[in-house]
Design an enzyme around this catalytic site. Structure first.
Site, short mmCIF file in Angstrom:
data_model
loop_
_atom_site.label_atom_id
_atom_site.label_comp_id
_atom_site.label_asym_id
_atom_site.label_seq_id
_atom_site.Cartn_x
_atom_site.Cartn_y
_atom_site.Cartn_z
N GLY A 1 0.89 -1.35 -0.02
CA GLY A 1 -0.04 0.12 0.09
C GLY A 1 0.84 1.27 -0.20
O GLY A 1 0.66 2.24 -0.51
N THR A 2 1.85 1.02 0.77
CA THR A 2 2.91 2.13 0.76
C THR A 2 3.57 2.60 -0.44
O THR A 2 3.34 3.84 -1.23
CB THR A 2 4.01 1.97 1.81
OG1 THR A 2 3.58 1.82 3.28
CG2 THR A 2 4.83 3.05 1.70
N ASN B 1 -7.53 4.40 8.83
CA ASN B 1 -7.31 3.34 9.57
C ASN B 1 -7.36 3.20 10.99
O ASN B 1 -7.05 2.12 11.69
CB ASN B 1 -5.71 2.93 9.01
CG ASN B 1 -4.81 4.11 9.19
OD1 ASN B 1 -4.84 5.07 8.42
ND2 ASN B 1 -3.73 4.07 9.81
N GLN C 1 -7.90 0.09 3.80
CA GLN C 1 -8.65 -0.37 4.81
C GLN C 1 -10.13 -0.75 4.23
O GLN C 1 -10.74 -1.55 4.87
CB GLN C 1 -8.91 1.03 6.02
CG GLN C 1 -7.63 1.17 6.97
CD GLN C 1 -7.35 -0.10 7.71
OE1 GLN C 1 -8.14 -0.92 8.23
NE2 GLN C 1 -5.88 -0.41 8.02
N SER D 1 -3.73 -3.03 -0.74
CA SER D 1 -2.54 -3.73 -0.07
C SER D 1 -3.27 -5.02 0.56
O SER D 1 -4.22 -5.14 1.23
CB SER D 1 -2.02 -2.99 1.18
OG SER D 1 -1.01 -3.95 1.74
N ALA D 2 -2.66 -6.13 -0.04
CA ALA D 2 -3.13 -7.64 0.24
C ALA D 2 -3.32 -8.06 1.66
O ALA D 2 -3.91 -8.51 2.24
CB ALA D 2 -2.51 -8.57 -0.51
N THR E 1 11.28 -7.65 -11.03
CA THR E 1 10.52 -9.08 -11.35
C THR E 1 9.35 -9.16 -10.45
O THR E 1 9.47 -8.84 -9.37
CB THR E 1 11.66 -10.23 -11.05
OG1 THR E 1 12.77 -9.95 -12.09
CG2 THR E 1 11.09 -11.74 -11.12
N CYS F 1 2.26 2.76 13.01
CA CYS F 1 3.51 3.57 12.63
C CYS F 1 3.69 4.75 13.81
O CYS F 1 4.88 5.24 13.76
CB CYS F 1 3.11 4.47 11.31
SG CYS F 1 2.59 3.34 10.09
C1 LIG Z 1 -1.72 -0.43 6.13
C2 LIG Z 1 -1.99 0.91 5.27
C3 LIG Z 1 -1.37 1.35 4.21
C4 LIG Z 1 0.14 0.90 4.28
O1 LIG Z 1 0.21 -0.46 3.63
P1 LIG Z 1 1.38 -1.39 3.45
O2 LIG Z 1 0.93 -2.55 2.46
O3 LIG Z 1 1.54 -2.12 4.90
O4 LIG Z 1 2.67 -0.51 3.03
C5 LIG Z 1 -1.44 2.39 3.88
N1 LIG Z 1 -2.66 3.20 3.99
C6 LIG Z 1 -3.64 2.80 5.10
C7 LIG Z 1 -4.85 3.40 5.17
C8 LIG Z 1 -3.18 1.39 5.57
O5 LIG Z 1 -4.09 1.13 6.45
#
Ligand SMILES: *Cc1c(COP(=O)(O)O)cnc(C)c1O
Length: 397
Positions: free
Chosen positions: A72-73, A152, A180, A200-201, A238, A328
């Site tokens: 997600g980052t 989140n 989220q 993000s998975a 890759t 975080c």
């Molecule tokens: C967890 C989260 C992220 C980051 O995702 P990662 O895959 O852990 O890097 C970004 N945004 C929100 C709202 C999240 O909850």
């Protein structure tokens, strides 16, 4: 290992056993590099494209609009830096909110250092961005807005459709961090009207280290990683084959899951049972987030006169995993930027805890928390000078 009561599903979720099963062959016999010319590699390539089709269906997008990333980052970084750098000739102003995830906020801060300017929109006491404020913040040189789908820490769901519509009317790209929401709410990029969307998975029972960025066809964007021609030149490196296959399986499972409202209701019931129980048993507690427009799995509370961190440590002694809001911020002494943006004073924001539920939680988990939390709070409050002060004040009238 002791059995944990896991109530931190907004930080991450366990990998669904079905997901793990789908991934396994790609760590074993199906190991070829999908860029290879031979059929062994082309078969893996086909599996990735199959996963891309599934993810496109998950978001109602075209397969060509899906770019696989590491997280997600990374998706947030790519969306924001990618749009900012590619559209500098049009302007260097970005709009976001004060309650975004650090993946968005710190990317915006970095861009400020690089000569861009950023407006951080305030939110109301429930964490909602006001579309009127958003409209007012738009300037001639605005090129991008990034507002999260669901927060989140407090779970508040933002009016994305309305905001994206305003952005479109002003010819501004609109990105939403839907990390989220993905896997819990049906996401439809066409209906939402967004240009970019991050997921993000590992937040929906998939593996860690894989995510995606939806990029609407025709969007002018730079990539973050340069190298080979992977992902149609939009993200070199890759492919995380097993991760991608795992994410697609997790998406498939979650679609089946939320298709049945009963499943969502079950999670909401557990959350509400905990919320009610805490309010009944513990005085001086504030519930954060919007009463209705909130993810059904998140409960964020402030227990006044004591520190969230101390509560978490005591819960940990009982095998209960919860969080002070954001993974975080743990380890830092600053209260959460989200709670401060709601207008909560520092001393109250310090007492925050987030319980986040998932599909593997049971009523027994809630009962266990309700059994131990009141005692922990009482113990900590008896050591708190602020609490003693307050009790004395009440006695003296
Ligand atoms: C967890 C989260 C992220 C980051 O995702 P990662 O895959 O852990 O890097 C970004 N945004 C929100 C709202 C999240 O909850």
């Amino acid at each position: 290992m002791v059995k944990n009561i896991y109530l931190d599903n907004a930080a991450t979720t366990p990998v669904d056993p079905e997901v793990l099963k789908a991934m396994e062959p790609y760590y074993k016999e199906k190991f070829a590099n999908p860029s290879g010319i031979y059929s062994f590699a082309q078969e893996i390539k086909r599996d990735i494209e199959n996963a891309r089709e599934k993810m496109a269906k998950f978001l109602n997008a075209e397969p060509s609009e899906i770019v696989f990333t590491s997280s997600g980052t990374e998706s947030d970084n790519t969306a924001i830096k990618g749009i900012a750098f590619a559209n500098q000739d049009k302007g260097k102003h970005i709009i976001t909110s004060k309650i975004e995830h650090h993946a968005v906020l710190n990317t915006c801060k970095y861009l400020e250092q690089m000569g861009f300017s950023v407006t951080y929109l305030s939110v109301d006491r429930y964490g909602l961005v006001d579309p009127t404020d958003f409209k007012k913040a738009i300037r001639k040189d605005t090129v991008l807005a990034s507002i999260m789908y669901a927060n989140n820490e407090i779970g508040t769901i933002e009016p994305i459709k309305e905001l994206a519509k305003i952005a479109k009317e002003h010819n501004i790209y609109f990105h939403t961090d839907a990390v989220q929401a993905a896997g819990k709410i049906a996401l439809n990029v066409k209906e939402l009207g967004v240009d970019l969307l991050s997921i993000s998975a590992h937040k929906f029972y998939g593996p860690k280290g894989v995510g995606l960025l939806y990029i609407k066809k025709g969007t002018k964007i730079h990539s973050l990683l340069h190298g080979g021609h992977h992902e149609k030149n939009r993200r070199a490196g890759t492919e995380n084959v097993a991760g991608i296959i795992g994410m697609a399986k997790a998406a498939e499972i979650s679609m089946e899951f939320y298709k049945n409202p009963e499943n969502i209701l079950k999670i909401k019931k557990l959350r509400d049972m905990l919320e009610r129980g805490i309010l009944e048993k513990i005085p001086e507690v504030v519930v954060n987030g919007h009463p209705e427009k909130r993810m059904e799995n998140i409960l964020n509370i402030c227990i006044k006169y004591i520190e969230g961190e101390s509560i978490l440590i005591h819960l940990d002694f009982e095998g209960i995993c919860a969080s002070s809001g954001s993974a975080c911020t743990s380890g830092s002494l600053e209260p959460s930027h989200v709670l401060l943006a709601l207008g909560l004073p520092h001393e109250i924001a310090h007492g925050s805890i987030r319980f986040s539920f998932g599909k593997f939680n049971t009523e027994d988990d809630v009962k266990e928390v309700l059994d131990v939390l009141p005692g922990i709070v009482e113990k900590l409050r008896n050591m708190s000078p602020f609490w003693k002060e307050k009790v004395k004040g009440v006695k003296n009238g």
